[in-house]
Motif scaffolding. Structure first.
Motif, PDB file in Angstrom:
ATOM      1  N   LEU A 143       0.829  -1.213   0.000  1.00  0.00           N
ATOM      2  CA  LEU A 143       0.000   0.000   0.000  1.00  0.00           C
ATOM      3  C   LEU A 143       0.858   1.256   0.000  1.00  0.00           C
ATOM      4  O   LEU A 143       0.542   2.244  -0.641  1.00  0.00           O
ATOM      5  CB  LEU A 143      -0.915   0.008   1.230  1.00  0.00           C
ATOM      6  N   LYS A 144       1.930   1.211   0.779  1.00  0.00           N
ATOM      7  CA  LYS A 144       2.765   2.402   0.908  1.00  0.00           C
ATOM      8  C   LYS A 144       4.198   1.955   1.123  1.00  0.00           C
ATOM      9  O   LYS A 144       4.434   0.956   1.811  1.00  0.00           O
ATOM     10  CB  LYS A 144       2.279   3.230   2.107  1.00  0.00           C
ATOM     11  N   ASN A 145       5.142   2.693   0.548  1.00  0.00           N
ATOM     12  CA  ASN A 145       6.554   2.368   0.756  1.00  0.00           C
ATOM     13  C   ASN A 145       7.371   3.638   0.568  1.00  0.00           C
ATOM     14  O   ASN A 145       7.778   3.968  -0.532  1.00  0.00           O
ATOM     15  CB  ASN A 145       6.995   1.282  -0.235  1.00  0.00           C
ATOM     16  N   ALA A 146       7.589   4.352   1.655  1.00  0.00           N
ATOM     17  CA  ALA A 146       8.228   5.667   1.565  1.00  0.00           C
ATOM     18  C   ALA A 146       9.637   5.603   2.125  1.00  0.00           C
ATOM     19  O   ALA A 146       9.939   4.786   2.999  1.00  0.00           O
ATOM     20  CB  ALA A 146       7.403   6.682   2.347  1.00  0.00           C
ATOM     21  N   PRO A 147      10.512   6.490   1.628  1.00  0.00           N
ATOM     22  CA  PRO A 147      11.852   6.579   2.214  1.00  0.00           C
ATOM     23  C   PRO A 147      11.797   7.287   3.565  1.00  0.00           C
ATOM     24  O   PRO A 147      10.882   8.057   3.831  1.00  0.00           O
ATOM     25  CB  PRO A 147      12.626   7.421   1.200  1.00  0.00           C
ATOM     26  N   LEU A 148      12.770   7.016   4.388  1.00  0.00           N
ATOM     27  CA  LEU A 148      12.834   7.697   5.684  1.00  0.00           C
ATOM     28  C   LEU A 148      13.776   8.885   5.567  1.00  0.00           C
ATOM     29  O   LEU A 148      14.900   8.854   6.043  1.00  0.00           O
ATOM     30  CB  LEU A 148      13.349   6.734   6.753  1.00  0.00           C
ATOM     31  N   LYS A 175      15.187  12.452   3.007  1.00  0.00           N
ATOM     32  CA  LYS A 175      15.636  12.757   1.645  1.00  0.00           C
ATOM     33  C   LYS A 175      16.827  11.884   1.243  1.00  0.00           C
ATOM     34  O   LYS A 175      17.698  11.606   2.038  1.00  0.00           O
ATOM     35  CB  LYS A 175      16.060  14.222   1.579  1.00  0.00           C
ATOM     36  N   LYS A 176      16.812  11.490  -0.040  1.00  0.00           N
ATOM     37  CA  LYS A 176      17.890  10.696  -0.636  1.00  0.00           C
ATOM     38  C   LYS A 176      18.052   9.312  -0.014  1.00  0.00           C
ATOM     39  O   LYS A 176      18.990   8.592  -0.302  1.00  0.00           O
ATOM     40  CB  LYS A 176      19.230  11.456  -0.570  1.00  0.00           C
ATOM     41  N   LYS A 177      17.169   8.963   0.898  1.00  0.00           N
ATOM     42  CA  LYS A 177      17.224   7.602   1.453  1.00  0.00           C
ATOM     43  C   LYS A 177      16.340   6.701   0.590  1.00  0.00           C
ATOM     44  O   LYS A 177      15.361   7.156   0.014  1.00  0.00           O
ATOM     45  CB  LYS A 177      16.682   7.609   2.880  1.00  0.00           C
ATOM     46  N   PRO A 178      16.688   5.413   0.505  1.00  0.00           N
ATOM     47  CA  PRO A 178      15.805   4.511  -0.240  1.00  0.00           C
ATOM     48  C   PRO A 178      14.522   4.240   0.557  1.00  0.00           C
ATOM     49  O   PRO A 178      14.463   4.518   1.755  1.00  0.00           O
ATOM     50  CB  PRO A 178      16.637   3.231  -0.360  1.00  0.00           C
ATOM     51  N   ALA A 179      13.537   3.682  -0.133  1.00  0.00           N
ATOM     52  CA  ALA A 179      12.307   3.297   0.559  1.00  0.00           C
ATOM     53  C   ALA A 179      12.635   2.231   1.603  1.00  0.00           C
ATOM     54  O   ALA A 179      13.630   1.505   1.478  1.00  0.00           O
ATOM     55  CB  ALA A 179      11.306   2.769  -0.453  1.00  0.00           C
ATOM     56  N   LEU A 180      11.801   2.160   2.621  1.00  0.00           N
ATOM     57  CA  LEU A 180      12.083   1.226   3.719  1.00  0.00           C
ATOM     58  C   LEU A 180      12.099  -0.235   3.248  1.00  0.00           C
ATOM     59  O   LEU A 180      12.909  -1.039   3.694  1.00  0.00           O
ATOM     60  CB  LEU A 180      11.047   1.427   4.831  1.00  0.00           C
ATOM     61  N   LEU A 181      11.189  -0.568   2.343  1.00  0.00           N
ATOM     62  CA  LEU A 181      11.156  -1.936   1.819  1.00  0.00           C
ATOM     63  C   LEU A 181      11.752  -1.967   0.415  1.00  0.00           C
ATOM     64  O   LEU A 181      11.650  -0.968  -0.297  1.00  0.00           O
ATOM     65  CB  LEU A 181       9.716  -2.450   1.786  1.00  0.00           C
ATOM     66  N   PRO A 182      12.311  -3.089  -0.028  1.00  0.00           N
ATOM     67  CA  PRO A 182      12.478  -4.340   0.727  1.00  0.00           C
ATOM     68  C   PRO A 182      13.575  -4.245   1.776  1.00  0.00           C
ATOM     69  O   PRO A 182      14.492  -3.431   1.656  1.00  0.00           O
ATOM     70  CB  PRO A 182      12.847  -5.353  -0.363  1.00  0.00           C
ATOM     71  N   LEU A 183      13.458  -5.109   2.741  1.00  0.00           N
ATOM     72  CA  LEU A 183      14.385  -5.133   3.860  1.00  0.00           C
ATOM     73  C   LEU A 183      15.379  -6.267   3.607  1.00  0.00           C
ATOM     74  O   LEU A 183      15.012  -7.436   3.648  1.00  0.00           O
ATOM     75  CB  LEU A 183      13.557  -5.452   5.107  1.00  0.00           C
TER      76      LEU A 183
END
Ligand code: BGC
Length: 735
Positions: A363-368, A370-378
């Motif tokens: 549903l949602k996959n946002a970076p934590l 600026k310039k950080k990748p999205a949290l998933l995949p882990l």
């Protein structure tokens, strides 16, 4: 266990050793066999066919060696054996099954091939268990997120549900096991389900609530249909003249059997005249009042026989029922060429895993930041601790929920799945208490218990690298459970507070929701990653872990809208007479504007729209090409759109085609789903997706003319990644 009496034996005892009676000749046409059997039967024998003889069996004709019908729930696996005349488990040791994903999950794959895989595999299990009728699949339209049974259905859109139900039925029935498509019709809530009288416009009936049933009958060729508990227009659905006689058996030419829902019959005369064929679950020690009532007392038993004998009801009505039931028996229990089936096999588990992999919706996959990748995949590489929190991480969700409960041969929980991938990096704490699945009651959890579980989780979350909350609803009463609706839209068991508390100490939070329904998410802007993971059955934990780790690229999309607030849902926006009704009557005042048709047309944005789902890659939609700018009324045009995988990994995209009719004589939704295609693309790869549009895609139901019409003029084509993410638009004219 039933016995199949051999044709030779019957022939011998009929004194006709040399020739097999026609009805037993498996090489003769079924219709001839049916007529032959019917001609040999007494009136009482025909009546006996029309009602139960046990909780899940209806009569055959013992004198003629015509076996009874054995039925089973349905729809997510083959239910454990139930006692002959009460609802206790029979305690067999050979009835543990594969738990297939819930039908909402199947619908979320948007992949009809997986529906076929599902039907094939569940059919093998039903066949192995010697069942003739599988009570499912269900295609009641998702109207409100409070309906306790939405998880057993295929979402809010009639086209999607229709596309998905057909292959399930076709493949299931190849095993000589009948589908029993349920609950026909308008059983869109559990509250007051036994008597609520639904009033709905003819237009909404035909455009929204019936099309998936129609596809099940006409394209799926289902051999049986289950009537619903509720009333429609003052008459119970199980013996409703308009639903059963006019539409199902009349307009659609259904040649199968109408079976009641358990305890759904209420009147002998109506049942006799209005197209009900088999009555199940009436007043014996079952769902309704316990009494001395026996199977002989059923509406379609002795009282029916008496009506025929007295001439009050013409025997032709009985003959029609008997013909249909004999046809069903010959298609199933007397079918000698059906395969042997298989049960809880590695192949079935693998099928469940494949379906689960494509069902999960990111549903949602946002970076934590600026310039950080999205949290998933882990990544599975690494050494940071991962804290898994949540009752649903370990709960066996095959249990509870009502008639779809299953005795599982194997269940991989989310916690087990995650441990397989991340090993001893995984820590676990329960986080919240969700009580036991007690039918008809909600267990009260003491606030001290909730508080202390939360405190422990928060302390552990402080030191973890990432937190994965596996929560959502469960199969307890008032959650995703038959017989009762949810009491509110919020996540239960203190989960919203738990989410806030976890976020306060660790922003790297993944929320995995197990449910068959939308839930309220006041915390959504602060949680970086959310997965909708349904009830995925036997291999659920493995699918969830593989999506979180990136082993599987998520490709599911929502089969229903998640409103921001309950009041944003159409049924709820129209006041209590619309939902839940006044306990006697209910009016579907939102009419045809169900789900995204409401959100779109009324411009009320959904929290997560119908058709939404992210991937670990991205897709670009090129300019669509129409084969012509105008379409003759009897012709067709094609729309071709190039779709490119613009990300770094392989992925599947569900390309959706909606059509809108901006100027029409009756109000229409802004747009409606008419086609979709799920395609797999390698990084950088482009593929053309082509859809063929005909006048059938342009019609609406005209209640005055009682027919489907397409009005000439301009039509808009929306090529979209979800109902709210339109990538390209075009238009054409219908001549
Ligand atoms: C349910 C049906 C089910 C039947 C038999 C009813 O309460 O509504 O879906 O198939 O019971 O268990």
């Amino acid at each position: 266990m039933k016995r199949f009496i051999s044709a030779a034996f019957i022939a011998a005892s009929l004194g006709a050793a040399a020739s097999t009676p026609l009805y037993l000749d498996v090489n003769a046409p079924i219709e001839d066999r049916v007529e032959d059997a019917l001609s040999r039967m007494t009136t009482a024998e025909k009546v006996a066919l029309c009602h139960a003889e046990g909780k899940f069996a209806s009569n055959g004709v013992p004198r003629l060696g015509i076996p009874e019908l054995w039925m089973t729930d349905g729809p997510h696996g083959v239910r454990a054996e139930i006692n002959w005349d009460n609802w206790g488990w029979a305690g067999w040791l050979n009835d543990s099954c594969t738990v297939f994903p819930a039908l909402t999950a199947l619908a979320a794959t948007w992949n009809p091939e997986l529906s076929a895989l599902y039907g094939h595999n569940i059919g093998e299990e039903a066949r192995y268990r010697d069942k003739d009728v599988l009570l499912g699949p269900g295609v009641n339209i998702y109207r409100t997120p409070l309906n306790g049974r939405n998880f057993e259905y295929m979402g809010e859109d009639p086209y999607l549900a229709g596309e998905m139900v057909v292959p399930y039925i076709t493949e299931l029935q190849k095993n000589g096991v009948a589908a029993c498509v349920k609950h026909y019709a308008l059983n869109n809530q559990e509250r007051w389900r036994g008597h609520i009288d639904v009033h709905v416009s003819d237009r909404a009936l035909h455009e929204i609530y019936l099309p998936a049933f129609k596809r099940a009958v006409i394209d799926g060729g289902t051999w049986s249909i289950m009537g619903a508990y509720n009333k429609y227009d003052g008459q119970h659905a199980c013996h409703n003249e308009k639903l059963l006689l006019d539409i199902l058996k009349g307009d659609w030419g259904f040649d199968g059997v109408v079976i009641t829902d358990w305890g759904g019959a209420h009147d002998t005369r109506e049942a006799a005249l209005n197209g009900l064929d088999i009555e199940m679950g009436s007043y014996t020690n079952g769902l309704t009042t316990e009494s001395a009532f026996s199977y002989d007392d059923y509406y379609l038993a002795r009282p029916f026989l008496e009506m025929i004998q007295s001439g009050e009801v013409d025997e032709k009505y009985l003959d029609d029922k008997a013909r249909r039931i004999l046809r069903l028996i010959m298609r199933t229990s007397m079918n000698t060429s059906k395969p042997f089936g298989a049960m809880a096999s590695p192949e079935h588990f693998a099928a469940v895993k494949t379906i689960g992999d494509e069902a999960i919706v990111l549903l949602k996959n946002a970076p934590l930041g600026k310039k950080k990748p999205a949290l998933l995949p882990l990544s599975p590489e690494g050494s940071g601790k991962i804290l898994v929190v949540g009752d649903n991480a370990t709960r066996m969700l095959n249990l509870g929920g009502g008639s779809s409960e299953l005795k599982a041969k194997k269940m991989v929980s989310p916690l087990e799945g995650l441990r397989r991938v991340y090993g001893d990096r995984i820590l676990y704490t329960q986080g919240y208490a969700a009580g036991r699945p007690m039918y008809g009651q909600a267990e009260d959890i003491a606030s001290e218990v909730t508080d202390s579980l939360r405190r422990v989780a928060v302390e552990m979350a402080r030191d973890a690298e990432t937190v994965i909350l596996v929560g959502g609803l469960n199969k307890n009463s008032y959650q995703d459970c038959e017989g009762l609706d949810r009491l509110d839209y919020a996540l239960p068991f203190g989960q919203p507070e738990l989410i806030e508390a976890l976020l306060a100490v660790n922003p790297r939070l993944v929320v995995v929701l197990l449910s068959g329904n939308a839930v309220e998410m006041p915390w959504i802007s602060r949680v970086p990653a959310v997965l909708q993971a349904w009830y995925l059955g036997t291999m659920g934990g493995e699918s969830i872990a593989d999506v979180i780790s990136g082993e599987v690229n998520p490709s599911g999309k929502l089969p229903f809208s998640f409103p921001v607030r309950l009041a944003d849902n159409a049924a709820h926006a129209m006041g209590t007479i619309s939902y839940p009704g006044d306990s006697i009557r209910q009016d579907y005042l939102e009419d045809i504007f169900v789900g995204y048709r409401w959100h779109d047309t009324k411009e009320i944005p959904a929290l997560f729209p119908f058709g939404h789902g992210l991937s670990y890659t991205t897709f670009d939609y090129g300019k669509p090409t129409l084969s012509a700018s105008s379409m003759p009324y009897d012709g067709s045009i094609t729309v071709t759109v190039p779709v490119t995988n613009t990300g770094a990994r392989e992925g599947k995209e569900i390309v959706q085609l909606y059509i809108g009719d901006p100027v029409s004589s009756l109000p229409r939704p802004l747009k409606e789903l008419k086609h979709f295609s799920k395609i797999s693309l390698a990084p950088g790869e482009t593929r053309d997706v082509t859809f063929t549009i005909t006048a059938d895609d342009l019609r609406f139901y005209d209640p005055d003319r009682k027919e489907w019409i397409a009005e000439p003029g301009k039509f808009d084509v929306y090529v979209a990644a979800s109902s709210a993410d339109v990538r390209r638009k075009a238009s054409f004219t219908l001549e």
